[in-house]
Design a protein around this motif. Structure first.
Motif, PDB file in Angstrom:
ATOM      1  N   SER A 236       3.852  16.772  17.318  1.00  0.00           N
ATOM      2  CA  SER A 236       4.916  18.047  17.733  1.00  0.00           C
ATOM      3  C   SER A 236       5.946  17.504  17.509  1.00  0.00           C
ATOM      4  O   SER A 236       6.686  18.312  16.948  1.00  0.00           O
ATOM      5  CB  SER A 236       4.335  18.590  19.068  1.00  0.00           C
ATOM      6  N   GLY A 237       6.350  16.399  17.883  1.00  0.00           N
ATOM      7  CA  GLY A 237       7.800  15.913  17.433  1.00  0.00           C
ATOM      8  C   GLY A 237       8.000  15.873  15.958  1.00  0.00           C
ATOM      9  O   GLY A 237       9.308  16.242  15.615  1.00  0.00           O
ATOM     10  N   ALA A 238       7.016  15.447  15.314  1.00  0.00           N
ATOM     11  CA  ALA A 238       7.365  15.283  13.828  1.00  0.00           C
ATOM     12  C   ALA A 238       7.486  16.629  13.199  1.00  0.00           C
ATOM     13  O   ALA A 238       8.294  16.808  12.432  1.00  0.00           O
ATOM     14  CB  ALA A 238       6.053  14.679  13.180  1.00  0.00           C
ATOM     15  N   ARG A 239       6.486  17.616  13.757  1.00  0.00           N
ATOM     16  CA  ARG A 239       6.329  18.836  13.177  1.00  0.00           C
ATOM     17  C   ARG A 239       7.781  19.570  13.474  1.00  0.00           C
ATOM     18  O   ARG A 239       8.517  20.012  12.673  1.00  0.00           O
ATOM     19  CB  ARG A 239       5.426  19.902  13.578  1.00  0.00           C
ATOM     20  N   ALA A 240       8.466  19.357  14.646  1.00  0.00           N
ATOM     21  CA  ALA A 240       9.645  19.973  15.173  1.00  0.00           C
ATOM     22  C   ALA A 240      10.888  19.503  14.239  1.00  0.00           C
ATOM     23  O   ALA A 240      11.784  20.054  13.925  1.00  0.00           O
ATOM     24  CB  ALA A 240       9.859  19.713  16.629  1.00  0.00           C
ATOM     25  N   MET A 241      10.610  18.184  14.243  1.00  0.00           N
ATOM     26  CA  MET A 241      12.000  17.548  13.476  1.00  0.00           C
ATOM     27  C   MET A 241      12.048  18.045  11.967  1.00  0.00           C
ATOM     28  O   MET A 241      12.931  18.342  11.345  1.00  0.00           O
ATOM     29  CB  MET A 241      11.694  15.945  13.231  1.00  0.00           C
ATOM     30  N   ALA A 242      10.697  18.155  11.327  1.00  0.00           N
ATOM     31  CA  ALA A 242      10.600  18.680   9.736  1.00  0.00           C
ATOM     32  C   ALA A 242      11.335  20.245   9.746  1.00  0.00           C
ATOM     33  O   ALA A 242      11.842  20.684   8.952  1.00  0.00           O
ATOM     34  CB  ALA A 242       9.263  18.767   9.440  1.00  0.00           C
ATOM     35  N   GLU A 243      10.733  21.125  10.898  1.00  0.00           N
ATOM     36  CA  GLU A 243      11.207  22.252  10.942  1.00  0.00           C
ATOM     37  C   GLU A 243      12.597  22.380  11.055  1.00  0.00           C
ATOM     38  O   GLU A 243      13.445  23.272  10.720  1.00  0.00           O
ATOM     39  CB  GLU A 243      10.888  23.112  12.303  1.00  0.00           C
ATOM     40  N   LEU A 244      13.180  21.396  11.964  1.00  0.00           N
ATOM     41  CA  LEU A 244      15.053  21.530  12.276  1.00  0.00           C
ATOM     42  C   LEU A 244      15.499  21.105  10.829  1.00  0.00           C
ATOM     43  O   LEU A 244      16.700  21.816  10.539  1.00  0.00           O
ATOM     44  CB  LEU A 244      15.210  20.499  13.269  1.00  0.00           C
ATOM     45  N   LEU A 245      14.911  20.246  10.124  1.00  0.00           N
ATOM     46  CA  LEU A 245      15.615  19.666   8.853  1.00  0.00           C
ATOM     47  C   LEU A 245      15.571  20.859   7.884  1.00  0.00           C
ATOM     48  O   LEU A 245      16.535  21.004   7.024  1.00  0.00           O
ATOM     49  CB  LEU A 245      14.916  18.356   8.389  1.00  0.00           C
ATOM     50  N   GLU A 246      14.639  21.923   7.913  1.00  0.00           N
ATOM     51  CA  GLU A 246      14.537  22.846   7.106  1.00  0.00           C
ATOM     52  C   GLU A 246      15.581  23.975   7.448  1.00  0.00           C
ATOM     53  O   GLU A 246      16.114  24.442   6.662  1.00  0.00           O
ATOM     54  CB  GLU A 246      13.029  23.280   6.860  1.00  0.00           C
TER      55      GLU A 246
END
Length: 346
Positions: A236-246
């Protein structure tokens, strides 16, 4: 005085004879009863040690009305319990403190809704003296199950579940989640970072909500685009980080609500070619050595004494179990301090 024959298992009668006391006196001493003068207690204990006597658990239970066991209930599925080092550290603290109190740990967890009935039956069956429960979610059935079983209990984490307001005196142990989050964000701002994002934990747990509140205490006008939702797992941390960078490719700092999510975020940042901390500074929460010291670079994080909080939960529970004893204090609640540990990621 007569001793047992060689090779035979010592009996309570043999202990009494060896100590020169009655069987009833020996039983009260061995099984934790009261009302025996100290010189006789010392004699019986010496006899127990010299003969190698092992007390009968059933007899001790009749005298003390204790089972010598405590249920440790984690409101998470098995894969979370055995993959997240947080639970390992907390259970280690609980286990060590229970051992010091000559009590056994019985571990229970919630794999799915059907487990609540099983746990309710077990707790109501008189198998344990009390319960320690943590990772409780807002709509969790565990608090009401424990209350119906009329078991002394201590909770890990600030109570905010349905019905918690009806019992404001429920004992719990937690860290200063909100203050620790404020310290993390202030540290990032002190480094000159201007766009600080937050990877939040599950919204149905008070630790996560207190940490996002601490983030907002410092960044009153933080954009919703800078907050992404996680669930305390690395994925979930990886998914959230990808979302934030988008959403915000210009972000220059991240505060993750736990170290495990921070490790997932770090992996995504490196995959995207972003340097930590040069391009994006990163701070976690928990200071779990197996995570924070193993990342590359090592993780700046907010330290809470996870194992120590487990020990505190046991001490509060034992205080509650001993309320009927002269001079015993009623159990209370404890908020432990947090500390920012600076490493290379921020």
């Amino acid at each position: 005085m007569s001793d047992p024959t060689p090779g035979s298992r010592p009996t309570l009668e043999a202990v009494a004879a060896h100590a020169g006391v009655s069987r009833a006196t020996a039983s009260r001493v061995v099984n934790g009863g009261a009302g025996v003068r100290q010189p006789l207690v010392d004699k019986v204990r010496r006899a127990v040690e010299e003969l190698g006597y092992i007390p009968n658990h059933a007899a001790r239970t009749l005298v003390t009305r204790r089972n010598g066991a405590v249920a440790v209930i984690i409101a998470e599925p098995e894969f979370r319990i055995f993959s997240d080092p947080f639970f390992e550290q907390q259970v280690r603290g609980i286990s060590r403190e229970l051992t010091a109190h000559d009590s056994q740990l019985v571990l229970l967890w919630v794999e799915g809704p059907g487990d609540y009935e099983r746990i309710a039956r077990y707790l109501g069956g008189g198998h344990v003296d009390g319960a320690l429960a943590f990772s409780v979610h807002n709509d969790d059935e565990l608090p009401s199950i424990i209350r119906r079983a009329q078991l002394p209990a201590v909770f890990g984490g600030r109570p905010d579940w349905t019905g918690a307001a009806d019992d404001p005196a429920v004992p719990y142990v937690d860290c200063d989640n909100r203050g620790g989050a404020r310290a993390a964000v202030r540290h990032l701002l002190s480094l000159g970072r201007e766009r600080v994002a937050h990877i939040a934990g599950p919204r149905d747990q008070t630790s996560a909500m207190d940490r996002i509140d601490g983030y907002r205490d410092v960044l009153l006008d933080a954009s919703p685009e800078l907050i992404a939702q996680g669930d305390f797992t690395e994925a979930s941390g990886a998914r959230a980080m990808a979302e934030l960078l988008e959403r915000r490719p210009d972000l220059d700092a991240v505060f993750a609500a736990n170290d495990v999510m921070a490790s997932g975020a770090l992996r995504v940042l490196r995959e995207r070619g972003l340097r930590v901390p040069e391009d994006v500074a990163l701070v976690g929460f928990d200071d779990m050595a197996s995570v924070a010291e193993a990342t590359d670079p090592p993780l700046t994080t907010v330290r809470q004494d996870i194992e120590g909080m487990g020990r505190l939960m046991v001490r509060l529970l034992m205080r509650g179990l001993n309320q009927d004893e002269p001079g015993a204090e009623a159990p209370g609640s404890v908020i432990t301090p947090t500390e920012l540990v600076r490493r290379a990621s921020a």
